[in-house]
Write a protein that holds these residues in place. Structure first.
Motif, mmCIF file in Angstrom:
data_model
loop_
_atom_site.group_PDB
_atom_site.id
_atom_site.type_symbol
_atom_site.label_atom_id
_atom_site.label_comp_id
_atom_site.label_asym_id
_atom_site.label_seq_id
_atom_site.Cartn_x
_atom_site.Cartn_y
_atom_site.Cartn_z
ATOM 1 N N GLU A 1 0.876 -1.325 0.044
ATOM 2 C CA GLU A 1 -0.200 0.004 0.025
ATOM 3 C C GLU A 1 0.751 1.382 0.077
ATOM 4 N N ALA A 2 1.823 1.447 0.958
ATOM 5 C CA ALA A 2 2.799 2.319 0.962
ATOM 6 C C ALA A 2 3.627 2.554 -0.401
ATOM 7 N N TYR A 3 4.030 1.659 -1.028
ATOM 8 C CA TYR A 3 4.888 1.482 -2.304
ATOM 9 C C TYR A 3 3.844 2.261 -3.191
ATOM 10 N N GLU A 4 2.674 1.647 -3.477
ATOM 11 C CA GLU A 4 1.941 2.110 -4.431
ATOM 12 C C GLU A 4 1.453 3.604 -4.486
ATOM 13 N N ALA A 5 1.213 3.999 -3.061
ATOM 14 C CA ALA A 5 1.118 5.405 -2.730
ATOM 15 C C ALA A 5 1.900 6.443 -3.125
ATOM 16 N N VAL A 6 3.251 5.933 -2.880
ATOM 17 C CA VAL A 6 4.579 6.789 -3.628
ATOM 18 C C VAL A 6 4.600 6.763 -5.016
ATOM 19 N N VAL A 7 4.254 5.783 -5.619
ATOM 20 C CA VAL A 7 4.265 5.645 -7.048
ATOM 21 C C VAL A 7 3.276 6.331 -7.634
ATOM 22 N N ASP A 8 2.059 6.695 -7.025
ATOM 23 C CA ASP A 8 1.100 7.434 -7.593
ATOM 24 C C ASP A 8 1.311 8.861 -7.130
ATOM 25 N N PHE A 9 1.921 9.067 -6.045
ATOM 26 C CA PHE A 9 2.395 10.459 -5.755
ATOM 27 C C PHE A 9 3.357 11.046 -6.799
ATOM 28 N N ALA A 10 4.455 10.232 -7.220
ATOM 29 C CA ALA A 10 5.482 10.533 -8.251
ATOM 30 C C ALA A 10 4.580 10.993 -9.586
ATOM 31 N N GLU A 11 3.669 10.086 -9.842
ATOM 32 C CA GLU A 11 2.868 10.417 -11.198
ATOM 33 C C GLU A 11 2.239 11.930 -11.108
ATOM 34 N N ARG A 12 1.644 11.958 -10.084
ATOM 35 C CA ARG A 12 0.711 12.921 -9.716
ATOM 36 C C ARG A 12 1.604 14.460 -9.574
ATOM 37 N N THR A 13 2.910 14.100 -9.530
ATOM 38 C CA THR A 13 3.643 15.585 -9.439
ATOM 39 C C THR A 13 4.702 15.503 -10.359
ATOM 40 N N GLY A 14 4.331 14.840 -11.677
ATOM 41 C CA GLY A 14 5.099 15.165 -12.979
ATOM 42 C C GLY A 14 6.433 14.149 -13.233
ATOM 43 N N LEU A 15 6.420 13.187 -12.324
ATOM 44 C CA LEU A 15 7.619 12.408 -12.478
ATOM 45 C C LEU A 15 7.143 11.016 -13.373
ATOM 46 N N VAL A 16 8.155 10.426 -13.750
ATOM 47 C CA VAL A 16 7.968 8.941 -14.633
ATOM 48 C C VAL A 16 8.503 7.914 -13.419
ATOM 49 N N PRO A 17 7.623 7.350 -12.886
ATOM 50 C CA PRO A 17 8.070 6.344 -11.578
ATOM 51 C C PRO A 17 8.784 5.155 -12.407
ATOM 52 N N ILE A 18 9.839 5.176 -11.637
ATOM 53 C CA ILE A 18 10.820 3.995 -11.896
ATOM 54 C C ILE A 18 10.660 2.993 -10.778
ATOM 55 N N ARG A 19 10.240 1.721 -10.964
ATOM 56 C CA ARG A 19 9.929 0.608 -10.055
ATOM 57 C C ARG A 19 11.179 -0.070 -10.008
ATOM 58 N N VAL A 20 11.839 0.177 -8.919
ATOM 59 C CA VAL A 20 13.127 -0.614 -8.623
ATOM 60 C C VAL A 20 12.670 -2.017 -7.975
#
Length: 281
Positions: free
Chosen positions: A162-181
């Motif tokens: 849940e925490a991981y996906e929330a941060v991925v979503d935050f990254a997308e909403r703030t103009g980033l391209v999420p890189i899933r390591v």
């Protein structure tokens, strides 16, 4: 879980950019640092970012509004009391991070997720200090976020999905391209090839094979790259380069000594201060 209220701990070069990137994409952003002097410097960096974002995105009014929305404080309790996400961007020193997280854990709400922007330390090195390892992970930004907009998301074995996906979503909403390591890796994806590249250039310099300008020119002419390694050092910041090199082999430690004696001790930290290996307007 959607993360909205964001606090950034550490308002240096990258911390200031994280604040501006977050605010520019419409989320409340508060910056914390340990002194009024640090916040004064951060204010200048944020003012300068208005022009960068206005030029890059073509919307000066939005850039100015983002700047005006950012709050700065030296009161940690005030900074984190309403935070959904705290992004830590303090110096790359495990002792400093330990002290920071012990204070943070006692003050932040239980729902708050903590994310480190560390580029050299693994999140599992820091997780024991957080008091909430299931809500702790890394969100690593590249310098010049507005155009180099990667957001490397790397958890530990304890990080909840849940925490991981929330941060991925935050990254997308703030103009980033999420890189899933997908698993912990020193240097993540971006710095795993970058750090050895920069280190090899520093060894050429310390071993007096060529000077910095020659090394940069050779690299750019031979590869078509826009920047040479010492231009990249200036962009990253010589303090960061010093911390990384001081933990390397003997040649790297000599480079760290050179950075300290010839640059850092004279206030030459790179682009952020107007001078490093090169001078900047």
């Amino acid at each position: 879980m959607q993360l909205t209220n964001t606090t950034v701990l550490g308002t240096g070069v990258l911390g200031s950019q994280i604040l501006f990137q977050t605010a520019y994409h419409g989320l409340p952003a508060i910056g914390f640092d340990i002194s009024d002097e640090a916040l004064h410097a951060a204010s200048g960096r944020l003012d300068a970012l208005v022009a960068e974002y206005a030029s890059f995105f073509g919307d000066p009014a939005k850039a100015q509004a983002a700047r005006e929305s950012i709050q700065l404080t030296t009161d940690l309790a005030q900074a984190v009391k309403g935070a959904d996400l705290v992004i830590e961007a303090v110096p790359e020193n495990l002792e400093i991070k330990e002290q920071t997280y012990h204070k943070l854990a006692a003050l932040a709400p239980q729902h708050t997720i903590f994310a480190t922007n560390s580029s050299t330390l693994l999140p599992s090195d820091i997780a024991p200090f957080t008091g909430r390892p299931e809500k702790f992970l890394a969100l690593h930004y590249a310098n010049n976020i507005w155009k180099n907009n990667t957001g490397e998301v790397m958890g530990t074995a304890s990080t909840s999905a849940e925490a991981y996906e929330a941060v991925v979503d935050f990254a997308e909403r703030t103009g980033l391209v999420p890189i899933r390591v997908l698993k912990e890796q020193p240097g993540y994806v971006l710095n795993s090839p970058l750090v050895p590249f920069l280190e090899s250039a520093s060894h050429l310099l310390v071993n007096e094979v060529a000077d910095a300008a020659t090394i940069d020119t050779t690299w750019k002419l031979g590869t078509g790259a826009p920047y040479g390694p010492f231009e990249i050092y200036d962009i990253v910041g010589l303090n960061t380069a010093y911390h990384i090199s001081s933990h390397g082999d003997e040649t790297s430690k000599k480079f760290a000594e050179l950075l300290k004696n010839e640059y850092i001790d004279h206030g030459k930290l790179g682009v952020a201060t107007g001078e490093g290996f090169y001078k900047y307007n």
